[in-house]
Design an enzyme around this catalytic site. Sequence first.
Site, PDB file in Angstrom:
ATOM      1  N   GLU A   1      94.027  42.481  23.693  1.00 40.79           N
ATOM      2  CA  GLU A   1      94.879  43.467  23.893  1.00 40.79           C
ATOM      3  C   GLU A   1      94.398  44.292  25.095  1.00 40.79           C
ATOM      4  O   GLU A   1      93.670  45.269  25.463  1.00 40.79           O
ATOM      5  CB  GLU A   1      94.898  44.518  22.869  1.00 40.79           C
TER       6      GLU A   1
ATOM      7  N   GLU B   1     100.109  40.023  15.898  1.00 42.69           N
ATOM      8  CA  GLU B   1      99.692  41.069  14.880  1.00 42.69           C
ATOM      9  C   GLU B   1     100.928  41.942  14.674  1.00 42.69           C
ATOM     10  O   GLU B   1     101.639  42.499  15.436  1.00 42.69           O
ATOM     11  CB  GLU B   1      98.419  42.145  15.489  1.00 42.69           C
TER      12      GLU B   1
ATOM     13  N   TRP C   1      96.253  54.571  12.957  1.00 46.47           N
ATOM     14  CA  TRP C   1      95.862  55.166  14.249  1.00 46.47           C
ATOM     15  C   TRP C   1      96.969  55.983  15.118  1.00 46.47           C
ATOM     16  O   TRP C   1      96.770  56.605  16.044  1.00 46.47           O
ATOM     17  CB  TRP C   1      95.459  53.868  15.102  1.00 46.47           C
TER      18      TRP C   1
ATOM     19  N   ARG D   1      85.178  49.621  21.285  1.00 45.54           N
ATOM     20  CA  ARG D   1      85.387  48.611  21.942  1.00 45.54           C
ATOM     21  C   ARG D   1      86.099  48.776  23.180  1.00 45.54           C
ATOM     22  O   ARG D   1      86.507  50.000  23.642  1.00 45.54           O
ATOM     23  CB  ARG D   1      86.582  47.679  21.087  1.00 45.54           C
TER      24      ARG D   1
ATOM     25  N   CYS E   1      85.324  53.187  38.249  1.00 49.10           N
ATOM     26  CA  CYS E   1      83.818  53.074  38.444  1.00 49.10           C
ATOM     27  C   CYS E   1      83.458  52.713  39.646  1.00 49.10           C
ATOM     28  O   CYS E   1      84.409  52.262  40.554  1.00 49.10           O
ATOM     29  CB  CYS E   1      83.401  52.362  37.437  1.00 49.10           C
TER      30      CYS E   1
ATOM     31  N   HIS F   1      93.892  51.114   7.382  1.00 50.63           N
ATOM     32  CA  HIS F   1      94.839  50.258   7.730  1.00 50.63           C
ATOM     33  C   HIS F   1      95.147  49.038   6.828  1.00 50.63           C
ATOM     34  O   HIS F   1      93.873  48.314   6.421  1.00 50.63           O
ATOM     35  CB  HIS F   1      94.360  49.716   9.018  1.00 50.63           C
TER      36      HIS F   1
ATOM     37  N   GLU G   1      88.735  51.357  10.923  1.00 40.59           N
ATOM     38  CA  GLU G   1      90.184  51.151  10.316  1.00 40.59           C
ATOM     39  C   GLU G   1      90.492  51.249   8.945  1.00 40.59           C
ATOM     40  O   GLU G   1      91.185  50.279   8.450  1.00 40.59           O
ATOM     41  CB  GLU G   1      90.611  49.800  11.029  1.00 40.59           C
ATOM     42  N   GLN G   2      89.455  51.784   8.178  1.00 40.39           N
ATOM     43  CA  GLN G   2      89.683  51.554   6.448  1.00 40.39           C
ATOM     44  C   GLN G   2      90.878  51.875   6.079  1.00 40.39           C
ATOM     45  O   GLN G   2      91.417  51.379   4.970  1.00 40.39           O
ATOM     46  CB  GLN G   2      88.684  52.830   6.114  1.00 40.39           C
TER      47      GLN G   2
HETATM   48  C1  GAL Z   1      95.694  46.505  17.476  1.00 40.96           C
HETATM   49  C2  GAL Z   1      94.236  45.645  17.664  1.00 40.96           C
HETATM   50  C3  GAL Z   1      93.710  45.167  16.396  1.00 40.96           C
HETATM   51  C4  GAL Z   1      93.572  46.480  15.408  1.00 40.96           C
HETATM   52  C5  GAL Z   1      95.070  47.058  15.252  1.00 40.96           C
HETATM   53  C6  GAL Z   1      95.110  48.078  14.278  1.00 40.96           C
HETATM   54  O1  GAL Z   1      95.657  47.131  18.486  1.00 40.96           O
HETATM   55  O2  GAL Z   1      94.488  44.666  18.464  1.00 40.96           O
HETATM   56  O3  GAL Z   1      92.096  44.850  16.573  1.00 40.96           O
HETATM   57  O4  GAL Z   1      92.821  47.391  15.973  1.00 40.96           O
HETATM   58  O5  GAL Z   1      95.450  47.475  16.499  1.00 40.96           O
HETATM   59  O6  GAL Z   1      96.578  48.439  14.178  1.00 40.96           O
END
Ligand code: GAL
Length: 654
Positions: A147, A320, A328, A108, A158, A371, A368-369
């Site tokens: 984000e 979030e 991650w 992304r 670029c 998460h 993101e399995q």
């Molecule tokens: C954020 C993002 C989400 C998701 C999340 C996972 O940075 O906006 O789409 O990836 O992290 O923690």
Amino acid sequence: MCAHTPHLGVCYYPEHWPEDQWQSDAERMVSAGIRQVRIAEFSWARVEPERGRFDWDWLDKAVEILAQDGLSVTMCTPTATPPKWLVDEIPDMLAFDQNGQPRRFGSRRHYSFSHQGYRAESQRITTAFAKRYGQHPAVTAWQTDNEYGCHDTALSWCVSARDAFRLWLAEKYKTIDALNKAWGTIFWSMTYSSFDQVELPNLTVTEANPSHHLDFYRFSTEMVRQFNAEQVEILRQFSPGRAIAHNYMGMFDQFDHRPVAAELDIASWDSYPLGMLQNMKAAAPLDAQMQSDCLRTGDPDFQAFHHDLYRGMGRLWVMEQQPGPVNWASTNAVPAPGAVRLWSFEAAAHGAEVISYFRWRQLPFAQEQMHAGLCLPDGRDAPAMAEIQQFRAEVQQLDWGATAPAPIAVVYDYEASWMAALDGQSCDFHHLRLVLDMYQAVRQNGGSVDIVGPEADLSGYQLVILPAVLAVSGALATQLENTTAQILIGPRTGAKTADFQIPANLPPGPVQGLAGFCVEQVDALPADQPVACRWGNVEGRVSIWHERGAVTGTAEGQTEDGYPLMIHNQKVSYLTGWVDQKLFKLICAEQMKKAGLVVHDLPAYLRVRQRGDMLVFTNYGPSPARIPQSFTGGLLLGDRLVPPAGVAVLSVSG
Ligand code: GAL
């Protein structure tokens, strides 16, 4: 329930699940107390599978199901994930990394903010979404993109960025001579004779000219601002009366958020306390004991700092909120029992209107399995579900007043972060870490803080703290001269001009007279080789940065090599070095007392935040922590002995 009671939200991806599940998802959200559902930020390829062919049916249906259950929707523009067909059509829309490599399709954020073709596409898809859902009664808010800058994407190296940068420079400097003078290009024969000769400041043999690089940061901020503003204009036209948000990140300084936020109503952010603890550990010196004690709760000041930062830019939402382990960070621990409730209370204490958990259900495929969500992949409740329901029941019992300004302002300047990194000098000088250390010191003394920008109105504050605001403007210096507040100036403040040069009168430049100190030499040290110092009866350490110079104020404290630690000059105190946390805490306590504020001695991991007539206590430590006797108000929630990852609320006494 009072008007300011925080609401619960969730991030939901109906496109990831079979349609026959959506109805029961919505019903379960309602029974969990959720009111606000954010959707569609990565949905472009599903909505428009090929140019001009729109498939809205599924999204219409999802919105309808949520609406029928009385849920409000935060609709997103899907521009963080441009679809493959679009990238194939305009391949030069891709961002490039600093090594000159394209950032390819397959995850992304693979676009350049400067690419006019992609900007037109962003406006086209935003218009389509805004026309489709702008008037829907359930759509109460919008989120632009997702984000900005995540995965290191605020700056693109670029060709479209280079061309736009040249135009931006021509607009800023008018003549190439003015640019040459501001950047000091006479050094190393870097002189330009036209704006068209200027390249981006990457791929140079050794470091690029820092003024050049600083301007590239400023330009990149302007690109993000324009990109966002273009979407906002469309949303305001087709969806009047709806609040517009963007979801910023923690620990992210690659663009100046304030000009972007100025166009928006809501300043939301994505709060991942455990992931951030690990990332911060990798980026900057951290207290090793805290790191291990708070492995499952997060840094006691990190969430608070970002709530205070973003509340200064708009209505605060947490878009979030971490609900369990993430996927991650370098390592991804399970939160302590109670931690999700703790983080939710921390957000509420800092004025969050909505606390929205990421994500509804853990996803069994793609990136993101691992998460966590509020539900397990098989649909059963994950452990966080019970905690958010407890939180919801408890917040409804409390009387949440409107948020009011705090008595203490900490000035945080994005440009200072860039300058500190570009100027090197000590690889251990992590600007945000220094700001956090001083912020933490205030919190350890029980203070509540507003984080403000260098252009903020400082009137009304009792104590103003400037941790390393590298370029102090004339306007800020004038405000500092005129305020009646106590002022604590941190090291490296006033070290540069806006062009990134040493001020003619030497640092701290425009606040030299106020500070009673002129910096003549800087001892830039490794973090693990500090110099011992003494402040009154207290022994401590200075590391990373220590300034030596001519004192016209009153010197106080000394390093073992004989240089002063602090300079006092009436209402101003100047700290010459990066001291250890014990000293920061004592120095800030003294400043708070001088400012007429009450100082409390909190246990190591207990924190407090005032909201209205309530004091919200949060214990990030692994052992119970007692609320000090100096807090005399009555208990509204919990106990004075706050359990690990626990919360207590007291009323503010007389
Ligand atoms: C954020 C993002 C989400 C998701 C999340 C996972 O940075 O906006 O789409 O990836 O992290 O923690």
